[in-house]
Design an enzyme around this catalytic site. Structure first.
Site, PDB file in Angstrom:
ATOM      1  N   THR A 140      -0.203  -7.774  -2.555  1.00  0.00           N
ATOM      2  CA  THR A 140      -0.117  -6.396  -2.100  1.00  0.00           C
ATOM      3  C   THR A 140       1.332  -5.948  -1.987  1.00  0.00           C
ATOM      4  O   THR A 140       2.250  -6.703  -2.285  1.00  0.00           O
ATOM      5  CB  THR A 140      -0.857  -6.253  -0.748  1.00  0.00           C
ATOM      6  OG1 THR A 140      -0.927  -4.876  -0.391  1.00  0.00           O
ATOM      7  CG2 THR A 140      -0.161  -7.043   0.356  1.00  0.00           C
TER       8      THR A 140
ATOM      9  N   PHE B 283       0.510  -0.046  -5.568  1.00  0.00           N
ATOM     10  CA  PHE B 283       0.365   1.129  -4.708  1.00  0.00           C
ATOM     11  C   PHE B 283       0.679   2.395  -5.487  1.00  0.00           C
ATOM     12  O   PHE B 283       1.732   2.500  -6.113  1.00  0.00           O
ATOM     13  CB  PHE B 283       1.294   1.012  -3.510  1.00  0.00           C
ATOM     14  CG  PHE B 283       0.775   0.109  -2.420  1.00  0.00           C
ATOM     15  CD1 PHE B 283      -0.008  -0.991  -2.709  1.00  0.00           C
ATOM     16  CD2 PHE B 283       1.078   0.352  -1.092  1.00  0.00           C
ATOM     17  CE1 PHE B 283      -0.488  -1.822  -1.708  1.00  0.00           C
ATOM     18  CE2 PHE B 283       0.612  -0.474  -0.082  1.00  0.00           C
ATOM     19  CZ  PHE B 283      -0.179  -1.565  -0.387  1.00  0.00           C
TER      20      PHE B 283
ATOM     21  N   GLU C 203      -5.411 -10.335   5.157  1.00  0.00           N
ATOM     22  CA  GLU C 203      -3.973 -10.435   4.932  1.00  0.00           C
ATOM     23  C   GLU C 203      -3.283 -11.469   5.824  1.00  0.00           C
ATOM     24  O   GLU C 203      -3.554 -11.562   7.027  1.00  0.00           O
ATOM     25  CB  GLU C 203      -3.320  -9.066   5.164  1.00  0.00           C
ATOM     26  CG  GLU C 203      -1.873  -8.998   4.717  1.00  0.00           C
ATOM     27  CD  GLU C 203      -1.483  -7.604   4.266  1.00  0.00           C
ATOM     28  OE1 GLU C 203      -0.290  -7.395   4.032  1.00  0.00           O
ATOM     29  OE2 GLU C 203      -2.364  -6.737   4.113  1.00  0.00           O
TER      30      GLU C 203
ATOM     31  N   ASP D 131     -11.291   0.692   1.450  1.00  0.00           N
ATOM     32  CA  ASP D 131      -9.997   0.363   2.064  1.00  0.00           C
ATOM     33  C   ASP D 131     -10.050   0.737   3.537  1.00  0.00           C
ATOM     34  O   ASP D 131      -9.586   1.802   3.946  1.00  0.00           O
ATOM     35  CB  ASP D 131      -8.884   1.134   1.351  1.00  0.00           C
ATOM     36  CG  ASP D 131      -7.493   0.647   1.749  1.00  0.00           C
ATOM     37  OD1 ASP D 131      -7.392  -0.437   2.355  1.00  0.00           O
ATOM     38  OD2 ASP D 131      -6.514   1.357   1.446  1.00  0.00           O
TER      39      ASP D 131
ATOM     40  N   LYS E 227      -4.649 -12.094   1.170  1.00  0.00           N
ATOM     41  CA  LYS E 227      -3.749 -11.004   0.803  1.00  0.00           C
ATOM     42  C   LYS E 227      -2.322 -11.363   1.219  1.00  0.00           C
ATOM     43  O   LYS E 227      -2.063 -11.705   2.380  1.00  0.00           O
ATOM     44  CB  LYS E 227      -4.213  -9.724   1.499  1.00  0.00           C
ATOM     45  CG  LYS E 227      -3.814  -8.432   0.843  1.00  0.00           C
ATOM     46  CD  LYS E 227      -4.580  -7.295   1.523  1.00  0.00           C
ATOM     47  CE  LYS E 227      -4.190  -5.936   0.985  1.00  0.00           C
ATOM     48  NZ  LYS E 227      -4.871  -4.868   1.745  1.00  0.00           N
TER      49      LYS E 227
END
Length: 315
Positions: free
Chosen positions: A149, A171, A89, A16, A125
């Site tokens: 996400t 998350f 993203e 990440d 994303k």
């Protein structure tokens, strides 16, 4: 065997970070980025030339296109290091615009293809709003794989499964943060650690639901605050982990056992759900934590996208 190697036996480890120079030492299978991580990376001296080169090459293009080209440039560098996929993203400012998200997703995919990257190595994303999930459904139908996400609630996961998206990133740490802040002085860390961590419980429920009903969407736990959250989710399809925590796992030799298992999940008593837009919005609204963290996350990503715009314009 250190805990990182042990974890890799039953979970795909994902880095990440946008700092690809730091990535190779951990040998992750996949990698994830977002505008905030790229913003952080391009402000480091070693990445400044990459930013300037991209801007100089495409100075005549609109700033949103230059941003996408910068994200893809980082993604290509990452893909030269890892064997698997990279997540890139869509601008968070499009989180409530389905058509614009689809268009940007297509453009990012086409930019990768123009660089010789096979589309199967790229995940687009998208924020897990209703509009984002609808956009992901369209992209998936067109053969473009997606990663949903900013996912905090069970209803978001159910809707993503219905949309047959490739992967979701629930998350962990941000859920933990919310409950800890909400509890205040009443919070007892030992009582909310490991399998009892509220973020861990959320991901475990989603994992069990997907396996129970044979939903093919991959579950990738994200946003970790400590190693205990990671080890409590060992066995999850994927876990995306920051370099600092990857380093901790790599230097820890304590035993690590599988916590999530498909066979056990299939024995769960979870009930199948079907959500239309009304039911989704109502369920999300009923979840104060998810509502607040989703809005907060989009605001933060939007703010960093604006900062990245400013860097590009000033370069």
């Amino acid at each position: 065997m250190n805990q990182l190697d042990a974890l890799k036996q039953f979970t795909t480890v994902v880095a990440d970070t946008g700092d690809f120079k730091q990535m190779a030492q951990f040998q992750p299978q996949d990698a994830t980025t977002n505008p905030s991580l790229i913003l952080k990376a391009v402000q480091k001296p070693e990445y400044a030339p990459l930013l300037r080169e991209t801007v100089n090459r495409f100075r005549d293009r609109a700033v949103d296109e230059v941003m996408d080209r910068l994200l893809v440039r980082f993604g290509c560098e990452i893909l030269s290091i890892i064997p698997g996929r990279v997540s890139t993203e869509v601008d968070a400012r499009l989180s409530f615009d389905t058509s614009a998200t689809v268009s940007r997703g297509w453009r990012i995919a086409e930019l990768y293809q123009a660089e010789g990257i096979h589309i199967d190595r790229v995940l687009i994303k998208v924020a897990a709003t209703w509009e984002g999930i609808e956009a992901a459904k369209r992209l998936e139908r067109d053969g473009i794989r997606t990663n949903l996400t900013l996912l905090f609630s069970f209803c978001q996961a159910v809707a993503c499964g219905q949309a047959k998206v490739q992967l979701i990133s629930p998350f962990v740490g941000r859920i933990y943060d919310w409950y800890k802040k909400s509890a205040g002085a009443a919070w007892v860390e030992a009582d909310n650690a490991g399998a009892n961590d509220p973020g861990v419980r959320s991901v475990a429920q989603i994992y069990n639901y997907y396996k129970r009903f044979e939903i093919a969407t991959e579950v990738m736990g994200a946003s970790f605050r400590n190693v205990g959250q990671i080890t409590a989710l060992a066995g999850c399809d994927l876990l995306t982990i920051s370099p600092d925590l990857l380093a901790t796992l790599a230097t820890t030799n304590a035993p690590l056992v599988r916590a999530l298992d498909p066979a056990t999940a299939r024995q769960s008593d979870l009930k199948h759900q079907v959500l239309d837009e009304y039911a989704f919005r109502l369920a999300l609204n009923e979840d104060a934590m998810a509502t607040e963290k989703l809005a907060e996350g989009i605001r933060a990503f939007c703010a960093d996208a604006v900062k990245l715009d400013q860097l590009l314009l000033a370069a």
